[in-house]
Design an enzyme around this catalytic site. Structure first.
Site, PDB file in Angstrom:
ATOM      1  N   ARG A 162       9.882   7.225   4.993  1.00 20.79           N
ATOM      2  CA  ARG A 162       9.745   8.664   5.239  1.00 20.79           C
ATOM      3  C   ARG A 162      10.367   9.060   6.577  1.00 20.79           C
ATOM      4  O   ARG A 162      10.950  10.145   6.707  1.00 20.79           O
ATOM      5  CB  ARG A 162       8.274   9.057   5.172  1.00 20.79           C
ATOM      6  CG  ARG A 162       7.699   8.936   3.761  1.00 20.79           C
ATOM      7  CD  ARG A 162       6.187   8.920   3.745  1.00 20.79           C
ATOM      8  NE  ARG A 162       5.637  10.152   4.283  1.00 20.79           N
ATOM      9  CZ  ARG A 162       4.322  10.342   4.479  1.00 20.79           C
ATOM     10  NH1 ARG A 162       3.459   9.373   4.159  1.00 20.79           N
ATOM     11  NH2 ARG A 162       3.893  11.479   4.968  1.00 20.79           N
ATOM     12  N   ARG A 202       0.853  -1.189   0.000  1.00 20.20           N
ATOM     13  CA  ARG A 202       0.000   0.000   0.000  1.00 20.20           C
ATOM     14  C   ARG A 202       0.886   1.235   0.000  1.00 20.20           C
ATOM     15  O   ARG A 202       1.824   1.317   0.789  1.00 20.20           O
ATOM     16  CB  ARG A 202      -0.893   0.012   1.247  1.00 20.20           C
ATOM     17  CG  ARG A 202      -1.735  -1.235   1.396  1.00 20.20           C
ATOM     18  CD  ARG A 202      -2.357  -1.281   2.790  1.00 20.20           C
ATOM     19  NE  ARG A 202      -3.109  -2.512   3.013  1.00 20.20           N
ATOM     20  CZ  ARG A 202      -3.648  -2.857   4.176  1.00 20.20           C
ATOM     21  NH1 ARG A 202      -3.506  -2.058   5.226  1.00 20.20           N
ATOM     22  NH2 ARG A 202      -4.316  -3.998   4.300  1.00 20.20           N
ATOM     23  N   ASP A 222       0.858   5.449   0.502  1.00 22.48           N
ATOM     24  CA  ASP A 222       0.053   6.446   1.193  1.00 22.48           C
ATOM     25  C   ASP A 222      -0.391   7.554   0.250  1.00 22.48           C
ATOM     26  O   ASP A 222       0.022   7.617  -0.912  1.00 22.48           O
ATOM     27  CB  ASP A 222       0.861   7.055   2.343  1.00 22.48           C
ATOM     28  CG  ASP A 222       1.207   6.043   3.419  1.00 22.48           C
ATOM     29  OD1 ASP A 222       0.441   5.080   3.575  1.00 22.48           O
ATOM     30  OD2 ASP A 222       2.239   6.227   4.089  1.00 22.48           O
TER      31      ASP A 222
END
Length: 249
Positions: free
Chosen positions: A200, A51, A53
């Site tokens: 991140r 997945r 974001d």
């Protein structure tokens, strides 16, 4: 049923992420709507390798789906590609065995992260590179990033609230270079899996190290302490790209 594996790319700027969700535009929903049209109105579910974001992009996301008959893969790719929205591209489709699963078959992922350090920033790249307008010492980051390579518990680089219990992952490559043409920083990470917002959070920590506000040893400190509070801030998602997924034979 025939199982198809597809490599897709997408511009994540106008998506709330890959996964289908209520009241928000997602990559999964757009592809499934198009597949349903190509499948005589019968619903088709796609499964992604991972997945991404909101705002995150992909060059090489992998999905699989089943259709009730075998089709010419190039005609299927072309039909799906031309009928999907312009911010989704179907790169390749192939027929695979029925036990192939995009998420659960063993694979490695490579992510890239672009950082615009310009003052002022490049406004044309505002959706495709995270802006960081502070001085950067590249050799400091290149020294620190080496500590991410190997098998570690990445709890300290995971977003709080994740439901994943096992946070041990292996990173096989971690590097940062400055692109001589754009002057952007390019971070590259390859590994057998990444936790929620892990990339991140690693980039946010490395930028603070590069700016001199954290010591070069901070990566080791976060890994050993498993304390998210000791890591840097979460870098914005617009600079992140799922670049490639490679499956074991």
């Amino acid at each position: 049923m025939t199982r198809y594996k597809a490599i897709i790319s997408y511009d994540g700027s106008d998506f709330s992420g890959f996964q289908r969700q209520p009241h928000a535009r997602s990559v999964q929903e757009e592809i499934e709507k198009t597949l349903q049209k190509l499948n005589s109105g019968i619903a088709v579910t796609i499964h992604g390798a991972g997945r991404t974001d909101s705002g995150v992009h992909a060059y090489g996301q992998v999905i699989h789906f089943d259709l009730p008959q075998e089709r010419d893969v190039e005609k299927l790719r072309f039909g799906l590609d031309t009928q999907c929205p312009d911010d989704i591209d179907i790169v390749k489709i192939e027929i695979v065995s029925e036990d192939f699963h995009a998420r659960y078959n063993k694979h490695s992922k490579t992510y890239e992260f672009l950082v615009d350090t310009g003052r002022p920033k490049n406004p044309m790249m505002r959706h495709y590179a995270t802006h960081y307008p502070y001085p950067i010492d590249l050799p400091r980051m290149q020294e620190a990033i080496k500590d991410l390579v190997g098998t570690h518990d990445f709890t300290g680089f995971t977003a709080s609230g994740t439901s994943v219990q096992d946070k041990i992952r292996t990173i096989t490559r971690a590097s940062v270079e400055r692109d001589p043409h754009t002057d952007f920083l390019i971070f590259t990470f390859s590994g057998n899996g990444f936790l929620y917002k892990q990339v991140r959070n690693m980039v946010g920590t490395l930028l603070k190290i590069g700016n001199g506000r954290m010591p070069v040893s901070q990566i080791k400190t976060v890994l050993e302490s498993q304390d998210r509070n000791l890591a840097g801030p979460t870098a914005a998602g617009n600079g992140l790209y799922l670049k490639e997924i490679i499956y074991e034979e």
